[in-house]
Design an enzyme around this catalytic site. Structure first.
Site, PDB file in Angstrom:
ATOM      1  N   HIS A 197      35.488  42.451  36.978  1.00 58.06           N
ATOM      2  CA  HIS A 197      35.643  42.474  38.394  1.00 58.06           C
ATOM      3  C   HIS A 197      34.548  41.811  39.140  1.00 58.06           C
ATOM      4  CE1 HIS A 197      37.764  45.135  41.489  1.00 58.06           C
ATOM      5  NE2 HIS A 197      37.351  44.206  42.412  1.00 58.06           N
ATOM      6  N   ILE A 198      34.444  40.567  38.879  1.00 55.91           N
ATOM      7  CA  ILE A 198      33.303  39.725  39.557  1.00 55.91           C
ATOM      8  C   ILE A 198      33.957  38.560  40.302  1.00 55.91           C
ATOM      9  CG2 ILE A 198      31.484  40.316  37.968  1.00 55.91           C
ATOM     10  CD1 ILE A 198      32.311  37.645  36.498  1.00 55.91           C
ATOM     11  N   GLY A 203      48.258  35.871  50.987  1.00 60.92           N
ATOM     12  CA  GLY A 203      47.231  36.361  52.019  1.00 60.92           C
ATOM     13  C   GLY A 203      46.207  35.243  51.999  1.00 60.92           C
ATOM     14  N   ARG A 204      45.040  35.470  52.861  1.00 58.03           N
ATOM     15  CA  ARG A 204      43.903  34.727  52.736  1.00 58.03           C
ATOM     16  C   ARG A 204      43.547  34.197  51.460  1.00 58.03           C
ATOM     17  NH1 ARG A 204      42.048  38.605  57.253  1.00 58.03           N
ATOM     18  NH2 ARG A 204      42.206  40.004  55.519  1.00 58.03           N
ATOM     19  N   ILE A 205      43.305  34.990  50.407  1.00 58.56           N
ATOM     20  CA  ILE A 205      42.904  34.382  49.141  1.00 58.56           C
ATOM     21  C   ILE A 205      43.859  33.553  48.503  1.00 58.56           C
ATOM     22  CG2 ILE A 205      41.987  35.176  46.818  1.00 58.56           C
ATOM     23  CD1 ILE A 205      40.708  37.496  48.329  1.00 58.56           C
ATOM     24  N   ARG A 222      55.846  39.162  50.812  1.00 59.58           N
ATOM     25  CA  ARG A 222      56.757  39.958  51.822  1.00 59.58           C
ATOM     26  C   ARG A 222      57.327  39.102  53.060  1.00 59.58           C
ATOM     27  NH1 ARG A 222      54.420  45.696  52.219  1.00 59.58           N
ATOM     28  NH2 ARG A 222      52.877  44.435  52.485  1.00 59.58           N
ATOM     29  N   GLU A 244      39.863  50.719  35.382  1.00 55.65           N
ATOM     30  CA  GLU A 244      38.636  50.044  35.378  1.00 55.65           C
ATOM     31  C   GLU A 244      37.402  51.069  35.688  1.00 55.65           C
ATOM     32  OE1 GLU A 244      39.271  46.548  37.694  1.00 55.65           O
ATOM     33  OE2 GLU A 244      37.520  47.220  38.846  1.00 55.65           O
ATOM     34  N   ILE A 274      43.375  38.513  39.916  1.00 60.20           N
ATOM     35  CA  ILE A 274      42.019  39.014  40.512  1.00 60.20           C
ATOM     36  C   ILE A 274      42.426  40.001  41.573  1.00 60.20           C
ATOM     37  CG2 ILE A 274      41.214  36.700  39.861  1.00 60.20           C
ATOM     38  CD1 ILE A 274      41.881  35.901  42.962  1.00 60.20           C
ATOM     39  N   ALA A 275      43.638  40.699  41.605  1.00 60.35           N
ATOM     40  CA  ALA A 275      43.804  41.501  42.896  1.00 60.35           C
ATOM     41  C   ALA A 275      43.194  42.909  42.572  1.00 60.35           C
ATOM     42  CB  ALA A 275      45.317  41.571  43.166  1.00 60.35           C
ATOM     43  N   ARG A 276      43.976  43.761  41.924  1.00 61.22           N
ATOM     44  CA  ARG A 276      43.508  45.237  41.568  1.00 61.22           C
ATOM     45  C   ARG A 276      44.158  45.509  40.187  1.00 61.22           C
ATOM     46  NH1 ARG A 276      40.066  45.162  44.441  1.00 61.22           N
ATOM     47  NH2 ARG A 276      39.434  46.262  46.199  1.00 61.22           N
TER      48      ARG A 276
END
Ligand code: DGY
Length: 329
Positions: free
Chosen positions: A286-287, A155-157, A178, A268, A237-239
């Protein structure tokens, strides 16, 4: 009487002021992490709520908060919000895309570099007083420049990370998503789509940027890590929950991959206890989007959406980043 809104966590004072111009605003300046019953109690009588990526907005909450008309999050990830349930009740939902893309990509790249070049591990060594002489192979890690960058989720990131790798560090870029990017975007990013197995096998540095959903739960577990090179790094860095943290800890302990960089964790703010003991993983709380200008932009975007959803301000009726704009039609 002005409509009432709730801001769920402590935010910048000018954000509160923007909302106070139009609404009765309840804040949480003590920044208490409310339980779900507490959140529901605070939401009574509120037409709108400003949330972050952690307050669950689910069917039960919606049933208990019948006056709620808008849920505006300052996070881009919205796996904490049941959007179809909100839509069914006519509740507008917005997230905060775009404003954090470059900052989050910067951080993903930094975390990947820190893991590859063993930055925190060597800093701990120095701070401990153990450094007594320069040594030829001390903390010799992996190169980043010229190595193959793998991006899981484009995606964008993901695209912003690919751009950094290809243009800044001369990295061949592989990705798996996907849906494939169009040929022009692939060419501009120097990125090649491969299947997930090839991505895992061929990447020197894998960066995970897929959104969390039931389908992406443990997308990278023991079997996937087993496909990776023993010299590879993995950065998430996603989830939390996309990577099986227990499997990753085991793989890092057994040096089945070289290192990892983690900004997000399953469950977390709890962190898998074994990860805390391992030297070859860089851990941050998560920063990834936490530069001051970006956090301000995210919060302002949530306010833009809340104002528009509740019918005030220049964008009234047209929240700029609504996920279900049809509910206002
Ligand atoms: C986001 O915006 O989704 C970040 O992870 C912060 O929650």
């Amino acid at each position: 009487m002005k409509p009432a809104v709730l801001i769920c966590r402590a935010v910048f004072p000018d954000i509160i002021d923007r909302l106070r111009e139009h609404f009765e605003v309840e804040t949480n300046e003590a920044d208490v992490v409310w339980t779900q019953p507490e959140l529901i109690a605070h939401l009574q009588g509120k037409a709108g709520v400003f949330i972050t990526g952690t307050q669950p907005i689910d069917t039960a909450l919606l049933a208990d908060c019948p006056e709620l008309r808008a849920v505006c999050s300052m996070a881009v990830g919205y796996n904490n919000i049941d959007v179809p349930a909100c839509t069914a009740r006519g509740v507008l939902v917005s997230n905060a895309p775009d404003v954090l893309t470059e900052t989050t990509a910067d951080f993903g790249f930094a975390l990947m570099m820190a893991a590859a070049r063993r930055i925190t591990e060597s800093e701990h060594f120095l701070r401990s007083g153990a450094w007594t002489k320069w040594t030829v192979n001390a903390f010799a890690g992996a190169d980043v420049h010229g190595a193959t960058l793998g991006v899981l989720g484009m995606g964008r990131i993901g695209q912003a990370i690919a751009r950094r790798g290809a243009l800044g560090f001369g990295m061949p870029v592989l990705y798996h998503n996907r849906s494939r990017l169009d040929a022009a975007t692939e060419a501009a990013l120097g990125a090649r789509w491969v299947d997930k197995e090839t991505l895992l096998r061929d990447s020197d540095h894998l960066v995970i940027v897929v959104p969390y959903s039931a389908a992406s739960h443990h997308l990278v577990g023991a079997a996937e890590i087993a496909l990776m090179k023993t010299s590879a790094t993995l950065t998430n860095i996603a989830r939390g929950g996309i990577v099986d943290d227990a499997a990753l800890a085991r793989a890092l302990r057994e040096h089945r991959i070289a290192a990892a960089g983690l900004d997000v964790f399953e469950g977390e703010p709890a962190v898998h206890p074994e990860l805390l003991t391992l030297p070859n993983v860089v851990l941050t709380p998560h920063i990834a989007s936490a530069s001051l200008p970006t956090r301000r932009a995210m919060a302002n975007l949530a306010v833009d959406n809340l104002l528009a959803a509740l019918g005030v301000g220049p964008q009234k009726g047209k929240p700029p980043t609504a996920l279900n704009p049809g509910v206002l039609a």
